[in-house]
Structures are given as structure tokens and as C-alpha cells.
Design a protein around this motif. Structure first.
Motif, mmCIF file in Angstrom:
data_model
loop_
_atom_site.group_PDB
_atom_site.id
_atom_site.type_symbol
_atom_site.label_atom_id
_atom_site.label_comp_id
_atom_site.label_asym_id
_atom_site.label_seq_id
_atom_site.Cartn_x
_atom_site.Cartn_y
_atom_site.Cartn_z
ATOM 1 N N UNK A 92 0.814 -1.214 0.000
ATOM 2 C CA UNK A 92 0.000 0.000 0.000
ATOM 3 C C UNK A 92 0.851 1.270 0.000
ATOM 4 N N UNK A 93 2.169 1.122 0.061
ATOM 5 C CA UNK A 93 3.068 2.274 0.211
ATOM 6 C C UNK A 93 2.914 3.259 -0.953
ATOM 7 N N UNK A 94 2.933 4.554 -0.636
ATOM 8 C CA UNK A 94 2.747 5.589 -1.653
ATOM 9 C C UNK A 94 4.049 6.302 -2.013
ATOM 10 N N UNK A 95 5.066 6.131 -1.185
ATOM 11 C CA UNK A 95 6.354 6.772 -1.482
ATOM 12 C C UNK A 95 7.431 5.695 -1.646
ATOM 13 N N UNK A 96 8.410 5.924 -2.520
ATOM 14 C CA UNK A 96 9.471 4.914 -2.730
ATOM 15 C C UNK A 96 10.233 4.581 -1.450
ATOM 16 N N UNK A 97 10.459 5.609 -0.618
ATOM 17 C CA UNK A 97 11.213 5.401 0.632
ATOM 18 C C UNK A 97 10.475 4.449 1.573
ATOM 19 N N UNK A 98 9.158 4.695 1.743
ATOM 20 C CA UNK A 98 8.341 3.819 2.599
ATOM 21 C C UNK A 98 8.317 2.404 2.043
ATOM 22 N N UNK A 99 8.161 2.306 0.724
ATOM 23 C CA UNK A 99 8.101 0.985 0.086
ATOM 24 C C UNK A 99 9.410 0.221 0.290
ATOM 25 N N UNK A 100 10.531 0.935 0.180
ATOM 26 C CA UNK A 100 11.836 0.294 0.346
ATOM 27 C C UNK A 100 12.009 -0.251 1.773
#
Length: 466
Positions: A193-201
Motif C-alpha cells: 500500500x506504500x505511496x512513497x518509494x522510501x516507505x516501500x523500500x
């Protein structure tokens, strides 16, 4: 599918007619949305206490433990009191997670995640006190059997204090692995559900490649059972070992065979009270009333009543033996006529009122199912259990065998500051956890939705009537 049947007369564990998507949204919301004012106010209060406490710890290390209120008779004081109190608070997490998992108690699924986090954070606070109490922290490695230049300076494996090191480090390790492993499916949910690349990483790294395949779930469930089997003996062994700090001594009031079971019951008693305190706040702040229901709160209050009853029996035994022995040395142990009327009478009666009298109100269903009453009583129990540890340590050693050694213990502002600092540190960790990790295991909730969700139970009851 008889193994998945649940009696319709039982109250639903998930209310509000939830769907699978609703569960995902509700559990992910506190992480994905901005923190509210209440969270920020709580965080800054906890951080202020933590910084103040850290300053007191730095002052203690720089000055020596003479900065505390210790003296030649009371060489243990608030530090060991706080150590035992924090270890006890950490007990309920492993009990809820491991023992109730083995007994297939589904109500644990809404409370186990926060209880496990509480365990880890409480053990971190507990571990601070023996380290500071060394005085010379920089030679702390002497507790390990390392070759050294001092000849026969080797670790004393006969010391219960060293047993504590092994028991608590084992407890912390197993609890952390158990907690983190349960989070992996939820990390994958946040990752997807992550919306930013940093959060997803970040969440991709934490999810360990979880894909939700059948093989992943099979290994997940097998490992859960193995870790639960390892953690269950720890529930009983850790606080038993802590009680040996006292029970293996020859000091009056400590040399007692009732200590191990009594300490374990008391730890679960105080641990469940702290879980209630934290969950009632999290339930309100994160809007989780549909998952942490009145049924969960009542069940936990019943556990508090049962363990409180065990503690009451232990208190009665201790008081009776102190009186029946006829020994004047036993007349000033922490549960005795002398303690009830002596200079520490206020601590004795705080213990009795907070741990025996007020928790007895949970025998009444009206009190047991009242949110505000539960919150207040849970706080009072935590205060009472702190006084119990204070009484055991300070009252018992303030009157030595020689009258010339009798003295009173008076805490200093540094004692108070270190204790408040650990409360602040605990609060900071728990608040950060609530903003970054799902506070309820959404995958486990989904597994029971069709047998214990309000909508499905209503359908089940209609089908039975027709």
C-alpha cells in the motif's frame, strides 16, 4: 470444517459488520495518516521524561551510585525495585502470545501484538537498572568468563544475579523473534500500500520477501508453534529466576519457598494490568473499538481477578507465617504486623489497598465491563505492584539482625529521575511503535472473520432459527 466451528452463543470478536477490506483499511490507517494532536502531546511528555531520566543516569554514572539514597544497610533500593517491576510488566506479552496461542484462544488476536511490544520495551527498561547498579559500567564485561589480567577473577555462576542475565537475555531474544515474525505479513500489507518509494523500500526490507503463498503461510504457522513452545517455559522460568535473587539469600523475609510461584502470578497480574492500560488508550486513539471489544476487556479483567486471587493467597501465607513463627526477626518483614504499624506502614497499606481491595471490584460484571473503571483500576494495580516490590526490598533489609544497623531508606531526586526516565523511554518506544507498526495482527483477524465476525455470526444464528 468442524475445527473451525464456533458456538453462536459466544460474543463476536469483530463487531461493526466488517469486510476483509475494512480490516486492512482500519489497521493501516494509523500508520498511513498523520499523527493527531493527542499523539504529539503524549510523545513530547514521554520524550521530556526520557531526556530528564537520561540526564540522571549520566549523572549517576559520572558521580557513582552514592547519588542514590542507598546506605550501608539498604544497599538495594529503588533500582532493584524498578528492575523487578519492569520485568513483571513484560510478562503478560509472552503469556498472551505463546500460551494462549497453544490453547487456541482466538481473543488473543486483537491484543497480542501490543502485548508483545510491551514485553520487549519493558525488558529494555528492566535491563538498564542492573547495568547502572554496577557503578562502574565500563567494566561490565567482567560478568562474562573472559581471560583477564586479575588472576582468578571469573564469573560466579552460583550467583542468582547472573542467572538473571541469562534468563532475561533469553526472554528478550525469543520475545523479539516471536514479535517480529508475527509482523511480517503486516509489513507486506503496508509495503503493497506504500505511496512513497522510501516507505516501500523500508517495508520491503522488513517483509523479508513475503508473498502470501501457501508455503509461506505453512512455514509461518509452523514457526509460530515452535516459538510458542519455546516461549511458554520462559513465562514461568524468567520471573522464577528473578525471585531467586531473594529466595536463595538468608535475609529474613526473603528466604522463602513461596517466592517463585508467587512472583510468576504477580508478574502476570501486573503485566495484564499494563496491557489493559495501553490497549484502552490505543483503542481510543487509533479508533479500534470494533476489534478491541468489551468482550476482550472483560476476559482480560477475569485473568486479572484470577492472578490477583493467587497473589492474595500468597500474601495471606506470608503474613500468617511471619506472625505464627513467633520470631521477632520476622516481625518486620514486608507482610507482617510490624510492617503494618511500623515506619513503612504507608507502603504496606498502599500494597494491600491497591493489590487486594480495589482489584476485587472486578468480581462485579458492571465494573468489569466499564471502560473508565477498568482503566483506573489497571493503573492502581500497577502502582500497587510497584509498592509490593518496594516493600519486599526496602522493608525487609531496613531492619537488619543487629539493631545498630537499622536505618531508613530515603530516595533522592536522582532515584526518582531515573525511574521517571524509564517510564518516558517506555512511552517513547511504544508511541513510535504505534505509528510505524500495525498494532493489531490484521492477517490473524481476517482468519477468524467468517467464524467470529458480527455479520457472519448473525447469519449463523438466523440459519439455526430457520
Amino acid at each position: 470444517m468442524s475445527g473451525h466451528y464456533e458456538a453462536p452463543i459466544r460474543e463476536p470478536l469483530i463487531i461493526g459488520h466488517k469486510t476483509y477490506h475494512d480490516i486492512t483499511e482500519d489497521i493501516a490507517r494509523p500508520i498511513e495518516e498523520r499523527a493527531g494532536k493527542l499523539w504529539w502531546v503524549s510523545f513530547w511528555i514521554a520524550l521530556t521524561l526520557f531526556i530528564y531520566g537520561f540526564g540522571c543516569i549520566a549523572y549517576t554514572i559520572g558521580t557513582g551510585i552514592g547519588a542514590w539514597g542507598l546506605n550501608r544497610t539498604n544497599n538495594w533500593g529503588w533500582d532493584i525495585t524498578n528492575f523487578v517491576w519492569w520485568v513483571g510488566i513484560g510478562h503478560a506479552g509472552t503469556l498472551i502470545s505463546a500460551v494462549l496461542l497453544l490453547f487456541r484462544q482466538r481473543w488473543r488476536m486483537s491484543v497480542n501484538r501490543s502485548a508483545e511490544a510491551m514485553t520487549i520495551f519493558a525488558v529494555v527498561q528492566a535491563a538498564l537498572f542492573p547495568v547502572i547498579h554496577m557503578g562502574r559500567v565500563w567494566v561490565g564485561y567482567w560478568v562474562f568468563p573472559l581471560p583477564n589480567q586479575y588472576g582468578s577473577l571469573w564469573t560466579n555462576f552460583n550467583s542468582p544475579l547472573l542467572w538473571d542475565v541469562f534468563a532475561i537475555s533469553t526472554y528478550f531474544s525469543v520475545s523479539t523473534v516471536f514479535w517480529f515474525m508475527g509482523l511480517i505479513p503486516d509489513f507486506a500489507m503496508i509495503r503493497d500500500r506504500a505511496k512513497t518509494p522510501w516507505t516501500k523500500r523500508i517495508y520491503t526490507f522488513l517483509a523479508f520477501g513475503w508473498g502470501g503463498k501457501a508455503k509461506h503461510w505453512q512455514r509461518f504457522e509452523e514457526l509460530s508453534l515452535v516459538l510458542a513452545g519455546l516461549a511458554t517455559p520462559l513465562v514461568f522460568s524468567v520471573h522464577t529466576t528473578v525471585s531467586f535473587d531473594f529466595a536463595t539469600s538468608v535475609i529474613k523475609g526473603w528466604h522463602s519457598t513461596i517466592y517463585p510461584p508467587y512472583f510468576v502470578a504477580g508478574a502476570i497480574f501486573s503485566g495484564f494490568a499494563m496491557v489493559q492500560t495501553l490497549l484502552l488508550v490505543a483503542r481510543k486513539v487509533a479508533h479500534l473499538e470494533d476489534y478491541i471489544t468489551m468482550y476482550h476487556i472483560e476476559i482480560m479483567n477475569i485473568v486479572i481477578v484470577v492472578t490477583g486471587g493467587m497473589v492474595t493467597v500468597a500474601y495471606a501465607c506470608e503474613y500468617f507465617i511471619a506472625w505464627y513463627s513467633g520470631s521477632r526477626y520476622e516481625d518486620f518483614v514486608y507482610l507482617s504486623p510490624g510492617a503494618a504499624t511500623g515506619p513503612y506502614w504507608w507502603a504496606f497499606w498502599a500494597l494491600i489497598i491497591c493489590n487486594l481491595v480495589i482489584p476485587a471490584l472486578f468480581w462485579f460484571k458492571k465494573i468489569r465491563t466499564n471502560i473508565m473503571a477498568t482503566f483506573i483500576i489497571a493503573l492502581i494495580i500497577n502502582i500497587g505492584m510497584w509498592f509490593e516490590r518496594f516493600d519486599i526490598i526496602v522493608i525487609n533489609i531496613s531492619r537488619d539482625y543487629l539493631p545498630s544497623s537499622w536505618t531508613m531508606f530515603k530516595p533522592t531526586i536522582i532515584d526518582v529521575g531515573v525511574f521517571l526516565g524509564t517510564i518516558g523511554f517506555f512511552g517513547v518506544l511504544f508511541l513510535l511503535y504505534a505509528r510505524t507498526f500495525p498494532v493489531i495482527a490484521q492477517a490473524e483477524l481476517k482468519s477468524i472473520l467468517k467464524i467470529s465476525g458480527e455479520t457472519y455470526k448473525a447469519k449463523e444464528e438466523d440459519d439455526e432459527h430457520h
